[in-house]
Design an enzyme around this catalytic site. Structure first.
Site, mmCIF file in Angstrom:
data_model
loop_
_atom_site.group_PDB
_atom_site.id
_atom_site.type_symbol
_atom_site.label_atom_id
_atom_site.label_comp_id
_atom_site.label_asym_id
_atom_site.label_seq_id
_atom_site.Cartn_x
_atom_site.Cartn_y
_atom_site.Cartn_z
ATOM 1 N N ASP A 115 -14.471 31.513 -70.710
ATOM 2 C CA ASP A 115 -15.681 30.409 -71.000
ATOM 3 C C ASP A 115 -15.407 28.724 -70.831
ATOM 4 O O ASP A 115 -15.534 27.941 -71.158
ATOM 5 C CB ASP A 115 -16.961 29.536 -71.387
ATOM 6 C CG ASP A 115 -17.633 31.823 -71.212
ATOM 7 O OD1 ASP A 115 -18.354 32.080 -69.941
ATOM 8 O OD2 ASP A 115 -18.383 31.783 -72.137
ATOM 9 N N GLY A 134 -26.667 34.039 -69.262
ATOM 10 C CA GLY A 134 -27.299 33.373 -69.373
ATOM 11 C C GLY A 134 -27.445 33.162 -70.693
ATOM 12 O O GLY A 134 -28.623 32.458 -71.446
ATOM 13 N N ARG A 169 -7.778 58.877 -69.858
ATOM 14 C CA ARG A 169 -7.694 59.467 -68.033
ATOM 15 C C ARG A 169 -8.374 60.413 -68.184
ATOM 16 O O ARG A 169 -8.223 61.572 -67.080
ATOM 17 C CB ARG A 169 -6.098 60.496 -68.431
ATOM 18 C CG ARG A 169 -5.177 59.738 -69.082
ATOM 19 C CD ARG A 169 -4.048 60.517 -69.571
ATOM 20 N NE ARG A 169 -4.253 60.593 -70.992
ATOM 21 C CZ ARG A 169 -3.393 61.885 -71.502
ATOM 22 N NH1 ARG A 169 -2.061 61.437 -71.197
ATOM 23 N NH2 ARG A 169 -3.830 61.638 -73.336
ATOM 24 N N ASP A 185 -15.414 14.903 -70.410
ATOM 25 C CA ASP A 185 -16.756 13.622 -70.741
ATOM 26 C C ASP A 185 -17.748 14.309 -71.857
ATOM 27 O O ASP A 185 -18.782 13.614 -72.001
ATOM 28 C CB ASP A 185 -17.635 14.179 -69.044
ATOM 29 C CG ASP A 185 -18.187 15.542 -68.274
ATOM 30 O OD1 ASP A 185 -16.740 16.356 -68.839
ATOM 31 O OD2 ASP A 185 -18.957 16.276 -68.248
ATOM 32 N N GLN A 235 -11.787 35.973 -68.973
ATOM 33 C CA GLN A 235 -12.208 35.525 -70.615
ATOM 34 C C GLN A 235 -10.731 34.772 -70.585
ATOM 35 O O GLN A 235 -10.734 34.048 -70.305
ATOM 36 C CB GLN A 235 -11.831 37.004 -71.311
ATOM 37 C CG GLN A 235 -13.223 37.545 -70.775
ATOM 38 C CD GLN A 235 -13.048 38.754 -69.397
ATOM 39 O OE1 GLN A 235 -12.174 39.121 -69.198
ATOM 40 N NE2 GLN A 235 -14.141 38.410 -69.012
ATOM 41 N N ALA A 293 -17.123 38.714 -66.544
ATOM 42 C CA ALA A 293 -16.672 37.477 -65.924
ATOM 43 C C ALA A 293 -17.569 36.304 -65.152
ATOM 44 O O ALA A 293 -18.282 37.028 -64.471
ATOM 45 C CB ALA A 293 -15.406 37.104 -65.412
ATOM 46 N N GLY A 294 -17.680 35.326 -65.153
ATOM 47 C CA GLY A 294 -18.536 34.381 -64.292
ATOM 48 C C GLY A 294 -17.685 33.238 -64.375
ATOM 49 O O GLY A 294 -17.771 32.108 -65.600
ATOM 50 N N HIS A 295 -17.325 32.710 -62.817
ATOM 51 C CA HIS A 295 -16.821 32.014 -62.692
ATOM 52 C C HIS A 295 -17.585 30.879 -61.802
ATOM 53 O O HIS A 295 -18.218 30.960 -60.557
ATOM 54 C CB HIS A 295 -15.048 31.722 -62.008
ATOM 55 C CG HIS A 295 -14.600 32.757 -62.839
ATOM 56 N ND1 HIS A 295 -12.893 33.328 -62.694
ATOM 57 C CD2 HIS A 295 -13.825 32.395 -64.273
ATOM 58 C CE1 HIS A 295 -12.099 33.911 -63.492
ATOM 59 N NE2 HIS A 295 -13.974 33.351 -64.614
ATOM 60 N N THR A 296 -18.078 29.948 -62.411
ATOM 61 C CA THR A 296 -18.896 28.219 -61.830
ATOM 62 C C THR A 296 -18.459 27.818 -61.080
ATOM 63 O O THR A 296 -17.094 26.944 -61.573
ATOM 64 C CB THR A 296 -19.606 28.027 -62.720
ATOM 65 O OG1 THR A 296 -20.763 28.931 -63.373
ATOM 66 C CG2 THR A 296 -20.681 27.337 -62.445
ATOM 67 N N LYS A 310 -12.307 28.047 -66.374
ATOM 68 C CA LYS A 310 -10.697 28.329 -65.734
ATOM 69 C C LYS A 310 -11.440 28.648 -63.538
ATOM 70 O O LYS A 310 -10.504 28.107 -63.052
ATOM 71 C CB LYS A 310 -10.802 30.145 -66.117
ATOM 72 C CG LYS A 310 -9.692 30.005 -67.345
ATOM 73 C CD LYS A 310 -9.778 31.155 -67.331
ATOM 74 C CE LYS A 310 -10.571 32.548 -67.453
ATOM 75 N NZ LYS A 310 -12.024 32.100 -69.073
ATOM 76 N N GLY A 311 -12.326 28.490 -63.671
ATOM 77 C CA GLY A 311 -13.207 28.555 -62.356
ATOM 78 C C GLY A 311 -12.833 27.141 -61.633
ATOM 79 O O GLY A 311 -12.110 27.395 -60.231
ATOM 80 N N LYS A 312 -13.334 26.315 -61.516
ATOM 81 C CA LYS A 312 -12.988 25.373 -61.506
ATOM 82 C C LYS A 312 -11.777 24.449 -60.879
ATOM 83 O O LYS A 312 -11.101 24.432 -59.500
ATOM 84 C CB LYS A 312 -13.461 24.081 -62.267
ATOM 85 C CG LYS A 312 -12.869 22.393 -61.719
ATOM 86 C CD LYS A 312 -13.435 21.116 -62.777
ATOM 87 C CE LYS A 312 -12.483 19.821 -61.928
ATOM 88 N NZ LYS A 312 -13.466 19.154 -62.428
#
Ligand code: IMP
Length: 426
Positions: free
Chosen positions: A13, A303, A144, A334, A225, A39-42, A16-18
């Site tokens: 978190d 969430g 396997r 920021d 991750q 994963a969840g990339h916003t 990375k997505g940006k």
């Protein structure tokens, strides 16, 4: 040859997505090589917010080829859902723009059922997984007994493997986990439909990447991750079930170990973590709440509110070493506006010893008391800064000190969620 890998240096978190989205401008191909839809990339483009779980974040850049490598565990239902949603919005209209490895392993409904049931049984000692079946899917791969995409596309093979696995998993679910078993027919029917939907994209992605790299194409590898969630180098057992460090690129995509040129670590200007496990600089009071609120620190996948705390330079320095970082992109600077003083952890104390590295023992790390140094904060909003000189002097001091402690050049700094709210130093 230009090959870059982007990895998270903390507990995921990091934003990375940006940066994958930004770096994808300079790439021809974007590849995922580990993890799955945990994963969840916003991504925020214009006023549109997109959350991706499986398809590489490069997909929002028109004309880029997205690759899901062999090291990824694929939930076919989620993949089809994501594909359909992206297509509806005008992305991925050309089938040639997505390639899925025939060697990638599938996440099946029994993996999710096992993941959730085990967490329930662990009670207070739960890992806090995303409940997406990631761990059990990787377990089957290593044991396997996993089912790969190539198997899914061959119905006779798929049926046989699925039948055998469901028999065995149902015994485990019933007898050990006290859960209901799963129905072969329902899963088989659903996966036959998924097979038809993903068939056009399935290929030998290792060969594809080899040829493209030979031809001089620029490839970006998108890690999911973060280093402290790596199954070998993270805060085990409070980790995910794959290797998240940059070295995993070779195994997880089938390229040679010497191919990667640049390793960019994505690092938040403070620290967050979802799920359980040690977190030495966690702030449980007002400061943690303030970081969570200002930084909108809620998991993109589940969430869940993220745990928040001060910047941990011990951990970031370790991640720089483990990944061989050539640069760091600092995110969410920021969010620190208005906090004064700012604290940076430079070492830990535990069991009467001083640590400048992250100890392997979870007991020690859980007991670790951070040694902090303090820096003055700033009050000015940062989102309009496009060059370092646009930042308040104290923000520059903060960056300089983090850079020094991390022993890695900070090449990019993010001052807001939008693509353009970024300072590029090189
Ligand atoms: P799993 O990957 O679902 O097995 O979860 C194991 C641990 O990794 C839990 O603490 C999760 O919260 C964490 N985790 C997994 N994926 C991510 C991610 O993309 N970002 C942050 N934490 C994650």
């Amino acid at each position: 040859m230009s090959t870059t890998v982007v990895v998270g240096v903390q507990w995921g978190d990091e934003g990375k997505g940006k940066f994958v989205d930004i770096l994808a401008h300079e790439a021809d191909i974007v590849v995922r090589f580990q993890g799955g839809n945990n994963a969840g990339h916003t991504l925020v483009v214009g006023n549109e917010r997109t959350v991706l779980h499986l398809i590489p974040s490069g997909v929002l850049n028109p004309g880029k080829i997205c690759v899901i490598g062999n090291g990824v565990v694929v939930d076919a239902a989620v993949l089809v859902e994501e594909l359909t949603a992206l297509r509806k919005r005008g992305y991925l209209t050309d089938d040639a723009h997505l390639k899925i490895s025939d060697e990638a392993h599938l996440i099946l409904p029994y993996h999710k059922a096992i993941d959730l049931a085990r967490e329930r049984l662990r009670g207070k000692g739960e890992i806090g997984t995303t409940g997406r079946g990631i761990g059990p899917a990787y377990e089957d791969k290593i044991a396997r007994t996993g089912i790969r995409i190539v198997d899914l596309l061959d119905d006779a093979v798929f049926e046989e493997k699925l039948r055998r696995n469901i028999e065995e998993k149902n015994l485990y679910l019933n007898a050990i986990l006290k859960e209901q078993g799963l129905d072969f027919g329902t899963i088989h029917d659903a996966f036959r439909r998924h097979a038809d939907a993903i068939r056009p994209y399935v290929t030998d992605t290792a060969l594809y990447l080899y040829n493209e790299i030979q031809a001089g194409r620029r490839v970006l590898f998108e890690g999911a991750q973060g280093t402290m969630l790596d199954v070998d180098h993270g805060t085990y057992p409070y980790v995910t079930s794959s290797n998240c460090v940059a070295g995993a690129v070779a195994a997880g995509s089938g390229i040679g170990a010497g191919v990667v040129r640049n390793v960019v670590g994505i690092c938040k200007a403070y620290t967050t973590r979802v799920g359980n496990g040690p977190f030495p600089t966690e702030e449980l009071g007002d400061i943690g709440a303030r970081l969570r609120e200002t930084g909108d620190e809620f998991g993109a996948t589940t969430g869940r509110p993220r745990r928040c705390g001060w910047f941990d330079a011990v951990l970031v320095r370790q991640a720089a070493r483990l990944n061989g970082l050539t640069g760091i992109a600092l995110t969410k600077l920021d969010v620190l506006t208005g906090l004064d003083p700012l604290r940076i952890c430079t070492a830990y104390r535990a069991d009467g010893e001083r640590y400048e590295r992250v100890p392997a023992s979870v007991r020690l790390l859980s007991a670790a008391v951070p040694e902090y140094e303090e820096l003055p904060g700033w009050t000015e909003p940062l989102s309009n800064a496009r060059r370092l000189e646009d930042l308040p002097a104290n923000a520059r001091r903060y960056i300089d000190r983090l850079e020094e402690l991390s022993a890695t050049p900070f090449t990019m700094i993010s001052v807001g969620a939008r693509r353009e709210e970024t300072i590029l130093r090189d």
